[in-house]
Design an enzyme around this catalytic site. Structure first.
Site, PDB file in Angstrom:
ATOM      1  N   CYS A 105     -17.681  -0.994   2.817  1.00  0.00           N
ATOM      2  CA  CYS A 105     -16.829  -2.054   3.366  1.00  0.00           C
ATOM      3  C   CYS A 105     -17.481  -2.812   4.520  1.00  0.00           C
ATOM      4  O   CYS A 105     -17.254  -3.997   4.698  1.00  0.00           O
ATOM      5  CB  CYS A 105     -15.524  -1.438   3.827  1.00  0.00           C
ATOM      6  N   LYS A 150      -3.412  10.942  -1.462  1.00  0.00           N
ATOM      7  CA  LYS A 150      -3.480  10.396  -2.824  1.00  0.00           C
ATOM      8  C   LYS A 150      -4.853   9.765  -3.007  1.00  0.00           C
ATOM      9  O   LYS A 150      -5.157   8.716  -2.429  1.00  0.00           O
ATOM     10  CB  LYS A 150      -2.400   9.347  -3.094  1.00  0.00           C
ATOM     11  N   GLU A 175      -7.449   0.032   6.643  1.00  0.00           N
ATOM     12  CA  GLU A 175      -8.901  -0.192   6.711  1.00  0.00           C
ATOM     13  C   GLU A 175      -9.264  -0.935   5.435  1.00  0.00           C
ATOM     14  O   GLU A 175      -9.258  -0.348   4.359  1.00  0.00           O
ATOM     15  CB  GLU A 175      -9.652   1.135   6.777  1.00  0.00           C
ATOM     16  N   GLU A 188     -15.526 -10.860  -0.822  1.00  0.00           N
ATOM     17  CA  GLU A 188     -16.187  -9.555  -0.862  1.00  0.00           C
ATOM     18  C   GLU A 188     -16.591  -9.229  -2.299  1.00  0.00           C
ATOM     19  O   GLU A 188     -15.744  -9.151  -3.182  1.00  0.00           O
ATOM     20  CB  GLU A 188     -15.233  -8.472  -0.340  1.00  0.00           C
TER      21      GLU A 188
HETATM   22  P1  NAD Z   1      -8.034  -0.583  -4.036  1.00  0.00           P
HETATM   23  O1  NAD Z   1      -7.294  -1.268  -2.963  1.00  0.00           O
HETATM   24  O2  NAD Z   1      -7.920  -1.089  -5.409  1.00  0.00           O
HETATM   25  O3  NAD Z   1      -7.589   0.950  -4.105  1.00  0.00           O
HETATM   26  C1  NAD Z   1      -7.666   1.812  -2.987  1.00  0.00           C
HETATM   27  C2  NAD Z   1      -6.626   2.912  -3.124  1.00  0.00           C
HETATM   28  O4  NAD Z   1      -5.323   2.344  -3.029  1.00  0.00           O
HETATM   29  C3  NAD Z   1      -6.650   3.638  -4.448  1.00  0.00           C
HETATM   30  O5  NAD Z   1      -6.291   4.991  -4.219  1.00  0.00           O
HETATM   31  C4  NAD Z   1      -5.572   2.928  -5.252  1.00  0.00           C
HETATM   32  O6  NAD Z   1      -5.015   3.741  -6.255  1.00  0.00           O
HETATM   33  C5  NAD Z   1      -4.548   2.633  -4.172  1.00  0.00           C
HETATM   34  N1  NAD Z   1      -3.717   1.445  -4.386  1.00  0.00           N
HETATM   35  C6  NAD Z   1      -4.083   0.276  -4.959  1.00  0.00           C
HETATM   36  N2  NAD Z   1      -3.052  -0.602  -4.921  1.00  0.00           N
HETATM   37  C7  NAD Z   1      -2.049   0.029  -4.259  1.00  0.00           C
HETATM   38  C8  NAD Z   1      -0.724  -0.363  -3.893  1.00  0.00           C
HETATM   39  N3  NAD Z   1      -0.246  -1.573  -4.178  1.00  0.00           N
HETATM   40  N4  NAD Z   1       0.042   0.524  -3.227  1.00  0.00           N
HETATM   41  C9  NAD Z   1      -0.441   1.738  -2.911  1.00  0.00           C
HETATM   42  N5  NAD Z   1      -1.662   2.175  -3.253  1.00  0.00           N
HETATM   43  C10 NAD Z   1      -2.463   1.320  -3.921  1.00  0.00           C
HETATM   44  O7  NAD Z   1      -9.531  -0.557  -3.529  1.00  0.00           O
HETATM   45  P2  NAD Z   1     -10.805   0.008  -4.265  1.00  0.00           P
HETATM   46  O8  NAD Z   1     -11.277  -0.997  -5.225  1.00  0.00           O
HETATM   47  O9  NAD Z   1     -10.544   1.384  -4.755  1.00  0.00           O
HETATM   48  O10 NAD Z   1     -11.810   0.138  -3.016  1.00  0.00           O
HETATM   49  C11 NAD Z   1     -12.629  -0.892  -2.630  1.00  0.00           C
HETATM   50  C12 NAD Z   1     -12.045  -1.636  -1.447  1.00  0.00           C
HETATM   51  O11 NAD Z   1     -11.857  -0.766  -0.342  1.00  0.00           O
HETATM   52  C13 NAD Z   1     -12.984  -2.703  -0.941  1.00  0.00           C
HETATM   53  O12 NAD Z   1     -12.261  -3.886  -0.691  1.00  0.00           O
HETATM   54  C14 NAD Z   1     -13.517  -2.145   0.362  1.00  0.00           C
HETATM   55  O13 NAD Z   1     -13.956  -3.085   1.288  1.00  0.00           O
HETATM   56  C15 NAD Z   1     -12.378  -1.354   0.842  1.00  0.00           C
HETATM   57  N6  NAD Z   1     -12.826  -0.327   1.791  1.00  0.00           N
HETATM   58  C16 NAD Z   1     -12.542  -0.470   3.115  1.00  0.00           C
HETATM   59  C17 NAD Z   1     -12.982   0.462   4.041  1.00  0.00           C
HETATM   60  C18 NAD Z   1     -12.678   0.322   5.497  1.00  0.00           C
HETATM   61  O14 NAD Z   1     -12.791   1.302   6.209  1.00  0.00           O
HETATM   62  N7  NAD Z   1     -12.288  -0.840   5.971  1.00  0.00           N
HETATM   63  C19 NAD Z   1     -13.716   1.548   3.610  1.00  0.00           C
HETATM   64  C20 NAD Z   1     -13.999   1.669   2.256  1.00  0.00           C
HETATM   65  C21 NAD Z   1     -13.527   0.731   1.361  1.00  0.00           C
END
Ligand code: NAD
Length: 474
Positions: A279, A171, A245, A377
């Site tokens: 991240c 997804k 992650e 962050e």
């Molecule tokens: P987000 O958490 O809003 O969304 C990430 C994904 O999760 C999207 O596909 C979203 O639709 C889905 N999602 C959101 N809430 C959900 C829920 N309650 N249940 C299931 N799915 C859900 O994050 P974002 O804003 O898209 O991405 C940025 C974040 O990702 C930053 O905090 C960044 O640090 C983190 N990130 C971490 C890594 C790592 O490897 N640690 C890598 C890249 C990004």
């Protein structure tokens, strides 16, 4: 490729519901992606469930051959994939070529080699008889990814998952719904059996439906810490294995012997890569008080000297943020920073970028580590430079964070840097650089996540262990 499709059971279907995908650099419509409905998610899980018995029983060599064909099919599309991702999320094209174009294929080849080399079973002598220790596919995997490195982060789940014999539902995030379908096209061309890989896109509701779906055996998530906590709660209730992650606020510790010119060159990648939307970025710069003014000037000059502009231009260092929402979030943090510390570079939308979601590379000095711009962050091109007096204090400041994902140490003495790196409470850290290594585990401690991706550990995350006890000698 239809721009509003889902890929389920080996077929592209017109998406039941769509959402616009906006080009980050222009703010204009790029296309429409799927916004998966519950019934599409249900169908995707059912397809993965149906494909699981045969795929998990397929010989490792056969799975590896398909992974290699998948890698070739992705590479054949890489030039258009790179550009599409850059249009979606604003990633500078030079980076997109590596992260979106090359990396997924590299990972697929790595895991193909790993499963070819290692067997699924190992015999261990026991006190009485012996035991066969078996690694089996964990089952149907829900892979949920964010928009910042859409191809790389999906591949970090698909490659080990498929290699292990799992079937998958990817997804993707709505901001990068279009490039996710490249995986579907390439998987179809590679000849995966129907249902082994299913691809949808959508927001939190589709994600939550997938996470809690009774047909899912494991969740692999990359995204924000807030969403990660909510997913962890759902998986906890279900006792469902989950890899998370999450976010970070990592520290670059500049030691007093650092070569500042080389350090600043390195920080361009370690602290600003992908417009600050990475991240593991070293977004807190810890500088020795004896050289504080010099470091602040050098980091401010780095930010001021970056080429901000069209992400499709090879000369661009910093492109736009992914969305208007993300830009508002980053500008809000810049306002918070202006109240908490001293602005020494950037701090606004660049005057020559009236379209798209640009923010100038921004640096704050005289930052206290307890302030919000040091603890939270930002996920944009915003750095906080924090002074320290002793090495012990530098390590303590680096560790005084809810996160623990990345980090860097900058010094002319690599052994001294490595000693400091050992003391930082984090999942990964670089000495005079920061680069992910396909063969080494990547992940976080504390609020940065659970579990590891990449390396053999990343494969183990998609396997469960079974012990078969037998009498007599092996
Ligand atoms: P987000 O958490 O809003 O969304 C990430 C994904 O999760 C999207 O596909 C979203 O639709 C889905 N999602 C959101 N809430 C959900 C829920 N309650 N249940 C299931 N799915 C859900 O994050 P974002 O804003 O898209 O991405 C940025 C974040 O990702 C930053 O905090 C960044 O640090 C983190 N990130 C971490 C890594 C790592 O490897 N640690 C890598 C890249 C990004």
């Amino acid at each position: 490729m239809s721009t509003a499709s889902v890929f389920i059971a080996g077929q592209f279907r017109t998406a039941e519901r769509t959402e616009p995908v906006i080009e980050a650099a222009t703010g204009e419509l790029l296309g429409h992606g799927s916004s998966a409905t519950e019934s599409e998610v249900d169908d995707a899980v059912a397809a993965a469930r149906a494909a699981l018995p045969a795929w998990s029983a397929t010989a490792a060599g056969e799975r590896a051959a398909l992974l290699l064909r998948f890698a070739d099919a992705l590479l054949a599309r890489s030039a258009t994939t790179n550009e599409l991702c850059t249009r979606e999320n604003g990633m500078p094209i030079r980076l997109s070529k590596g992260a979106n174009g090359m990396f997924p294929a590299v990972l697929l080849r790595y895991y193909a080699d790993l499963i070819t080399a290692g067997g699924d079973e190992e015999i261990r002598p026991a006190l009485i008889g012996h035991t066969i220790v078996r690694r089996e596919a964990v089952g149907v995997v829900a892979a949920i990814t964010p928009w910042n490195y859409p191809q790389a982060l999906a591949a970090m789940k698909l490659a080990p998952g498929l290699a292990a014999g799992c079937t998958m539902v990817l997804k993707a995030a709505p901001e990068t719904a279009l490039d996710a379908l490249v995986f579907a096209e390439a998987a179809a061309e590679a000849g995966f059996p129907a249902g082994v890989l299913n691809v949808v896109a959508g927001g939190p509701a589709a994600g939550a439906h997938l996470v809690t779906h009774p047909g899912v055996d494991k969740v692999a998530f990359t995204g924000s810490t807030g969403a990660g906590r909510s997913i962890a709660e759902m998986c906890g209730r279900l006792l469902r294995p989950v890899t998370l992650e999450l976010g970070g606020k990592s520290a670059a510790i500049i030691l007093d012997d650092a070569d500042l010119a080389a350090t600043v060159k390195g920080l361009k990648n370690a602290s600003f890569v992908n417009n600050g939307q990475t991240c593991h970025l070293s977004s807190r710069i810890l500088a020795p008080r004896s050289r504080y003014a010099e470091v602040v000037d050098a980091v401010a000059a780095l930010a001021d000297g970056l080429t901000v502009g069209d992400p499709l231009d090879k000369a661009t260092d910093v492109g736009p943020l992914v969305s208007d929402r993300q830009r508002r979030r980053v500008l809000d943090y810049i306002d918070i920073g202006k109240a908490e510390a001293k602005l020494v570079a950037g701090g606004a939308v660049p005057a020559d970028q009236p379209h798209g979601w640009f923010v100038s590379p921004t640096v704050f000095a005289d930052v206290d580590n307890s302030s919000r711009i040091a603890q939270e962050e930002v996920f944009g091109p915003v750095l906080a430079v924090i002074p320290y007096d002793t090495e012990e204090q530098a390590v303590a400041i680096a560790n005084d964070s809810e996160f623990g994902l990345g980090g860097t140490v900058w010094t002319t003495d690599a052994d001294r840097g490595t000693e400091i790196a050992r003391r930082v409470h984090t999942g990964s850290i670089g000495v005079n650089d920061y680069q992910l290594d396909v063969a080494a585990p990547f992940g976080g401690v504390k609020s940065s996540g659970l579990g590891r991706e990449l390396g053999p550990e990343g494969l183990a995350a998609y396997q469960q262990l079974k012990s078969i006890y037998r009498v007599g000698p092996a």
